[in-house]
Design a protein around this motif. Structure first.
Motif, mmCIF file in Angstrom:
data_model
loop_
_atom_site.group_PDB
_atom_site.id
_atom_site.type_symbol
_atom_site.label_atom_id
_atom_site.label_comp_id
_atom_site.label_asym_id
_atom_site.label_seq_id
_atom_site.Cartn_x
_atom_site.Cartn_y
_atom_site.Cartn_z
ATOM 1 N N HIS A 70 0.863 -1.181 0.000
ATOM 2 C CA HIS A 70 0.000 0.000 0.000
ATOM 3 C C HIS A 70 0.901 1.233 0.000
ATOM 4 O O HIS A 70 1.902 1.288 0.715
ATOM 5 N N VAL A 71 0.556 2.200 -0.805
ATOM 6 C CA VAL A 71 1.412 3.372 -0.992
ATOM 7 C C VAL A 71 1.676 4.091 0.325
ATOM 8 O O VAL A 71 2.811 4.455 0.627
ATOM 9 N N ARG A 72 0.642 4.278 1.132
ATOM 10 C CA ARG A 72 0.819 5.009 2.394
ATOM 11 C C ARG A 72 1.790 4.282 3.327
ATOM 12 O O ARG A 72 2.685 4.896 3.900
ATOM 13 N N THR A 73 1.636 2.976 3.480
ATOM 14 C CA THR A 73 2.533 2.242 4.378
ATOM 15 C C THR A 73 3.960 2.223 3.835
ATOM 16 O O THR A 73 4.917 2.296 4.603
ATOM 17 N N LEU A 74 4.088 2.140 2.524
ATOM 18 C CA LEU A 74 5.416 2.185 1.911
ATOM 19 C C LEU A 74 6.081 3.529 2.178
ATOM 20 O O LEU A 74 7.234 3.601 2.615
ATOM 21 N N TRP A 75 5.338 4.601 1.946
ATOM 22 C CA TRP A 75 5.887 5.944 2.144
ATOM 23 C C TRP A 75 6.240 6.173 3.613
ATOM 24 O O TRP A 75 7.284 6.737 3.936
ATOM 25 N N GLU A 76 5.376 5.727 4.519
ATOM 26 C CA GLU A 76 5.646 5.892 5.951
ATOM 27 C C GLU A 76 6.883 5.112 6.376
ATOM 28 O O GLU A 76 7.660 5.574 7.216
ATOM 29 N N LYS A 77 7.085 3.934 5.810
ATOM 30 C CA LYS A 77 8.277 3.146 6.129
ATOM 31 C C LYS A 77 9.538 3.871 5.663
ATOM 32 O O LYS A 77 10.525 3.964 6.395
ATOM 33 N N ILE A 78 9.502 4.403 4.456
ATOM 34 C CA ILE A 78 10.658 5.145 3.942
ATOM 35 C C ILE A 78 10.927 6.368 4.821
ATOM 36 O O ILE A 78 12.072 6.645 5.177
ATOM 37 N N GLU A 79 9.878 7.078 5.196
ATOM 38 C CA GLU A 79 10.050 8.240 6.075
ATOM 39 C C GLU A 79 10.643 7.833 7.417
ATOM 40 O O GLU A 79 11.518 8.511 7.943
ATOM 41 N N SER A 80 10.157 6.730 7.975
ATOM 42 C CA SER A 80 10.668 6.307 9.284
ATOM 43 C C SER A 80 12.145 5.930 9.218
ATOM 44 O O SER A 80 12.879 6.096 10.187
ATOM 45 N N LEU A 81 12.563 5.435 8.073
ATOM 46 C CA LEU A 81 13.966 5.046 7.921
ATOM 47 C C LEU A 81 14.888 6.235 7.672
ATOM 48 O O LEU A 81 16.025 6.248 8.130
ATOM 49 N N TYR A 82 14.397 7.248 6.929
ATOM 50 C CA TYR A 82 15.312 8.271 6.440
ATOM 51 C C TYR A 82 14.985 9.701 6.826
ATOM 52 O O TYR A 82 15.887 10.522 6.913
ATOM 53 N N ALA A 83 13.744 10.036 7.041
ATOM 54 C CA ALA A 83 13.408 11.430 7.336
ATOM 55 C C ALA A 83 14.019 11.888 8.651
ATOM 56 O O ALA A 83 14.475 13.014 8.768
ATOM 57 N N SER A 84 14.050 11.035 9.641
ATOM 58 C CA SER A 84 14.596 11.424 10.939
ATOM 59 C C SER A 84 16.115 11.534 10.921
ATOM 60 O O SER A 84 16.709 12.095 11.823
ATOM 61 N N ASN A 85 16.744 11.015 9.900
ATOM 62 C CA ASN A 85 18.202 11.049 9.809
ATOM 63 C C ASN A 85 18.713 12.274 9.067
ATOM 64 O O ASN A 85 19.860 12.316 8.659
ATOM 65 N N TYR A 86 17.862 13.273 8.896
ATOM 66 C CA TYR A 86 18.244 14.437 8.109
ATOM 67 C C TYR A 86 19.515 15.089 8.640
ATOM 68 O O TYR A 86 20.407 15.421 7.873
ATOM 69 N N GLY A 87 19.620 15.251 9.949
ATOM 70 C CA GLY A 87 20.819 15.859 10.531
ATOM 71 C C GLY A 87 22.061 15.040 10.244
ATOM 72 O O GLY A 87 23.113 15.582 9.908
ATOM 73 N N ASN A 88 21.939 13.730 10.356
ATOM 74 C CA ASN A 88 23.070 12.854 10.057
ATOM 75 C C ASN A 88 23.440 12.922 8.584
ATOM 76 O O ASN A 88 24.614 12.926 8.225
ATOM 77 N N ASN A 89 22.434 12.960 7.714
ATOM 78 C CA ASN A 89 22.697 13.048 6.278
ATOM 79 C C ASN A 89 23.403 14.354 5.938
ATOM 80 O O ASN A 89 24.333 14.377 5.138
ATOM 81 N N LYS A 90 22.945 15.425 6.551
ATOM 82 C CA LYS A 90 23.546 16.729 6.301
ATOM 83 C C LYS A 90 25.003 16.732 6.767
ATOM 84 O O LYS A 90 25.886 17.231 6.070
ATOM 85 N N LEU A 91 25.253 16.149 7.931
ATOM 86 C CA LEU A 91 26.613 16.066 8.453
ATOM 87 C C LEU A 91 27.488 15.211 7.539
ATOM 88 O O LEU A 91 28.630 15.566 7.249
ATOM 89 N N PHE A 92 26.953 14.098 7.068
ATOM 90 C CA PHE A 92 27.698 13.226 6.158
ATOM 91 C C PHE A 92 28.074 13.974 4.881
ATOM 92 O O PHE A 92 29.207 13.903 4.412
ATOM 93 N N LEU A 93 27.115 14.707 4.311
ATOM 94 C CA LEU A 93 27.391 15.472 3.093
ATOM 95 C C LEU A 93 28.441 16.548 3.342
ATOM 96 O O LEU A 93 29.356 16.736 2.539
ATOM 97 N N LEU A 94 28.302 17.242 4.454
ATOM 98 C CA LEU A 94 29.257 18.291 4.785
ATOM 99 C C LEU A 94 30.664 17.716 4.951
ATOM 100 O O LEU A 94 31.636 18.263 4.417
ATOM 101 N N ASN A 95 30.773 16.600 5.660
ATOM 102 C CA ASN A 95 32.081 15.949 5.830
ATOM 103 C C ASN A 95 32.653 15.488 4.494
ATOM 104 O O ASN A 95 33.857 15.604 4.253
#
Length: 120
Positions: A70-95
């Motif tokens: 189901h599209v909603r559950t798929l999207w929510e799973k992707i968000e749960s895996l990656y949306a909360s890691n925004y700070g880490n992703n930004k730090l990784f890119l900066l490094n």
């Protein structure tokens, strides 16, 4: 209407927010290209959209979302895996940018390619 997916990036651990916006755009175009669906067609449509989204994720991401139908559950799973890691992703890119150094004797085009690979 044919959807151009040539410039779509594959989701990985560093580019969720870029991928999210591009995927929303692609899905919007696909939705407007399709007509109103009955219930059974809607179920098939959900599966097709899920398959479409999974087409644009890296293999390590795919393993986490392969069972979603189901599209909603798929999207929510992707968000749960990656949306909360925004700070880490930004730090990784900066490094990655800070640590990118021009190698003496290397061509400028290779250096620019390395720079672009950080973002894609």
């Amino acid at each position: 209407m044919k959807v151009n997916t040539n410039r779509m990036v594959s989701l990985n651990v560093t580019n969720y927010h870029l991928w999210e916006e591009k995927m929303k755009d692609l899905l919007f175009v696909k939705k407007n290209a399709s007509s109103f669906l009955c219930y059974s067609e809607a179920i098939i449509h959900h599966q097709q959209v899920c398959d479409f989204i999974r087409h644009f994720v890296d293999d390590n991401v795919y393993n986490h979302i392969v069972s979603k139908t189901h599209v909603r559950t798929l999207w929510e799973k992707i968000e749960s895996l990656y949306a909360s890691n925004y700070g880490n992703n930004k730090l990784f890119l900066l490094n990655s940018i800070v640590n990118l150094k021009f190698k003496e004797g290397a061509s400028l085009s290779n250096h620019l390619n390395e720079f672009q690979e950080i973002f894609y």
